[in-house]
Design an enzyme around this catalytic site. Sequence first.
Site, PDB file in Angstrom:
ATOM      1  N   GLU A   1      40.283  41.465  35.828  1.00 31.97           N
ATOM      2  CA  GLU A   1      41.069  42.225  34.847  1.00 31.97           C
ATOM      3  C   GLU A   1      41.530  41.384  33.678  1.00 31.97           C
ATOM      4  O   GLU A   1      42.085  41.906  32.716  1.00 31.97           O
ATOM      5  CB  GLU A   1      42.299  42.832  35.540  1.00 31.97           C
ATOM      6  CG  GLU A   1      41.927  43.862  36.574  1.00 31.97           C
ATOM      7  CD  GLU A   1      43.138  44.353  37.350  1.00 31.97           C
ATOM      8  OE1 GLU A   1      43.583  45.478  37.083  1.00 31.97           O
ATOM      9  OE2 GLU A   1      43.620  43.615  38.214  1.00 31.97           O
TER      10      GLU A   1
ATOM     11  N   ASP B   1      42.620  47.117  32.301  1.00 31.99           N
ATOM     12  CA  ASP B   1      43.339  45.893  31.964  1.00 31.99           C
ATOM     13  C   ASP B   1      42.447  44.890  31.246  1.00 31.99           C
ATOM     14  O   ASP B   1      42.902  44.181  30.358  1.00 31.99           O
ATOM     15  CB  ASP B   1      43.935  45.266  33.233  1.00 31.99           C
ATOM     16  CG  ASP B   1      45.267  45.895  33.584  1.00 31.99           C
ATOM     17  OD1 ASP B   1      46.086  46.059  32.659  1.00 31.99           O
ATOM     18  OD2 ASP B   1      45.477  46.248  34.743  1.00 31.99           O
TER      19      ASP B   1
ATOM     20  N   CYS C   1      35.857  49.616  38.520  1.00 34.01           N
ATOM     21  CA  CYS C   1      36.762  50.686  38.955  1.00 34.01           C
ATOM     22  C   CYS C   1      37.711  51.123  37.844  1.00 34.01           C
ATOM     23  O   CYS C   1      38.536  52.006  38.039  1.00 34.01           O
ATOM     24  CB  CYS C   1      37.553  50.268  40.185  1.00 34.01           C
ATOM     25  SG  CYS C   1      38.609  48.844  39.887  1.00 34.01           S
TER      26      CYS C   1
HETATM   27  C1  PEP Z   1      42.127  48.584  35.713  1.00 40.46           C
HETATM   28  O1  PEP Z   1      42.933  47.795  35.184  1.00 40.46           O
HETATM   29  O2  PEP Z   1      41.045  48.943  35.155  1.00 40.46           O
HETATM   30  C2  PEP Z   1      42.418  49.141  37.034  1.00 40.46           C
HETATM   31  C3  PEP Z   1      41.523  49.848  37.702  1.00 40.46           C
HETATM   32  O3  PEP Z   1      43.681  48.942  37.513  1.00 40.46           O
HETATM   33  P1  PEP Z   1      44.951  49.834  37.052  1.00 40.46           P
HETATM   34  O4  PEP Z   1      44.446  50.868  36.072  1.00 40.46           O
HETATM   35  O5  PEP Z   1      45.508  50.407  38.294  1.00 40.46           O
HETATM   36  O6  PEP Z   1      45.810  48.785  36.416  1.00 40.46           O
HETATM   37 MG    MG Z   2      44.613  47.029  36.365  1.00 46.63          MG
END
Ligand code: PEP
Ligand code: MG
Length: 854
Positions: free
Chosen positions: A716, A740, A787
């Site tokens: 991230e 992120d 993801c």
């Molecule tokens: C992301 O940062 O892409 C991620 C899947 O985590 P979150 O959106 O929960 O920070």
């Molecule tokens: Mg994230």
Amino acid sequence: MSIENTTVKIVAPLSGRVVPIEDVPDPAFAQKLLGEGLAIDPSTNLVLSPMDGRVIDLHAARHAVVIEGQAGIQVLVHVGIDTVMLDGEGFDALVRKGDDVRAGQPLLRFDLARVSAKAASMLTEIVIVNGESVAVTRIDKASGSVEAGASILLTLHVGQAVADDMPTAAAAPGNRLHSPLIELPNPMGLHARPAAVLAQAARHYVADIVLSCGTVKADAKSAIDIMSLATRHGDPIQLSALGPDAAQALGALERLLRDGCGERVETVAVPWVMAEDPIVARSTVPVASARATDLTGSEFTGVAASPGLVVGQLVQWRDAAIEFDEAGGAFDEEHARLVGALQRAREQIERLAARSGSVGPGAQIMDAHLALLGDPVLTELAQGKLSDGASAALAWHHACSVVAQRLAQHPSPPLRERASDIRDIGLRVVALLTDVRRTAPKLVERSIIVADDLTPSDTVSLDRSKVAGLCTVSGGPTSHVAILARSMGIPAMCGIDAAVRLLADGTSAVLDGTAGTLRIAPDAAALADAERRMKAAAAQRDSSAQAAHGIGCTRDGHRVEVVANVRDAAEAADAVAAGAEGVGLLRSEFLFEDRAVAPDEDEQSAAYRAVAAALGPQRKCIIRTLDVGGDKPLRYLPLPKEGNPFLGLRGIRVSLAYPDLFRSQVRALLRAVPHGNLHMMFPMVSDLDEVRAAKRILLEEQEKHPHPVKIGVMIEVPAAVAIVEALAQEVDFFSIGTNDLAQYTLAMDRGHAQLASQVNALHPAVLKMIDSTVAGAHAHGKWVGVCGALASDPAATAVLVGLGVDELSVCVPAIAEVKAKLATLEFSACRALAQRLLKLGSAAQVKAALAGRP
Ligand code: PEP
Ligand code: MG
């Protein structure tokens, strides 16, 4: 034309050097939006009256005073710049509004050292605010230095006003139009500067425009009149206009007010907040009202909140106003009434929860509302107010307003949006206490509901057979309206221009929840186009759903797993039903939110076992360890107040800082491992030592629970990309969080309203990060998933596949579409495409290339 017949002398209110008004470091004064005048750089601290007259306005912050004197002339004396922010600190008022004063009489005293330490400037402006209406034809100005009470600062030559030929609003036929109620966003209300900006803008229109705050009204073209409303942050204000250009005026001025009239403000609306110390004996909970206007053919744009295209007719959402007495009876009596109303509210919500089913976001939101009804902060605030003699309704209204206001000002957008939950339970209980029935508007077939905001329970109670779409003025992609609309499959958009609230019920419209647009009164061609696209989308959905249960692979057999992002067992079951091959991201923090204490080890373990049961023994489930901090605080975790929380204690850093919390999660997960195919993943990793420290804890806990588990890390932050080969030697897999990763690569806050369209994971810099991650991981035989939200966008499937990604973890509604898209692709073509896109220079170029545009 005017005839000069008198002069008026304005005496210097302070001693000091005279400065031209144009040189004042505040555009509202320098551009003379408030009027002509001069400034003084003060050497004294006692503000004297500039003429004989009456105090017609004295600002609550005691930094500004207006005297009306000879010939109706109004003089504003405004001490310093940005001194309104001091909220009275360092200022003493020596007169009161309505007092008659003589020239040279002391009006205000200020602590020069204290105020100048905090003010942007001490320059004090002396301005004739109604020069035009009293026909000031010429002003002679002093220069050099002046002496308070002795020197003549300004000499005004005043003539007789003669009416000109401008059309006047009073003569204009038609009905007075009203804006919806606007929650005043300015931190210090409409003080001199925003008032001047608003008045200046209002003067562009012929219409008669009135600004009201409660029962008090002001001429919106007069800055002084606006200032004298003495508005405060959060006050519900309303514009009304009468005249040929009333609709345009309302649209533009409402936008200006919501944007803060040139002042930096939080843009989130707080439609239900009252002043701390009400001075009227009866309160009305404000609600939106709307009048018809004609915006035929126009297209409104906003934020896409829930995908889909619909044709329908607008229905304006209106609530009945709720009035209540502020003064209460005996404490015990009012307390008992409140307790009774809270109990009835609980029963209502339980009935609603039963209607929306036991799983999914609707049920979760209703659960959160039930918890809020017993929240100790709300109860304590309400009881405090009851002890002051307030009625049960005022006490609860006050408690919810205070908390909603705090939340609405929170830096985290998702938390700001939670303010609507508090307002929702606030309204529900006050309605019960006053026996007002909150009735939803009458819906027609294919209703597109237009609202300032929809509370979660309003949304859950909607008759889905009638509702085609939702449009709200406030809210964003993470607001409850958006979350619920997506889960209910209703196309929706948020952040639409408030002018849409002026449209008549029954107006035909096309809502595109994918693009975030609303076309008003579409012509035959636009309607036909919409119908054609709706048919094509329905056919596509049907064929995607049929193909959704095969394994994910390209046309030429390149395997890419398509799994789901979920938050709990219920969503995991939905994912399996929709064709997911497993779960690529279980956001475990959902289990920790909206509660007073962390879930214990048993509760966590049971939750993970439930997810495993929903998936069956084969389908993998990647459980991400607690990812809080940044925009996801936990009420019961004492995270430090940080200047920049996104660069502070987040993700794995929090787990390592609170090892007991982390150990209990690790143990819970290990205990669930024998029940399914569970993996563990650490979020926000930026350093090899973090992974080693987390693994050490895991190893120690495995001594008691010796179950093997695969370990992954999220990619991230760019630092993790840079050390991916070192990480690959410690872990089994990677999952790229593009939400992120885009934020940290592009240095753009993912929740920033203005940058929202630019925080785009298709930016070539982010694609390059994905490319490097895949190369580094594959070099060590480790697989890589994505993801972040980019994986759910079918337009990005080809480039992600081309970059060599092995798994796409997508939101449940996107599973079928992404799988279907994958099946149309050819791996070699995807690789060539990815290589081409890596050479581009902007997200816009990437998007254009993906859309087949040159
Ligand atoms: C992301 O940062 O892409 C991620 C899947 O985590 P979150 O959106 O929960 O920070
Ligand atoms: Mg994230």
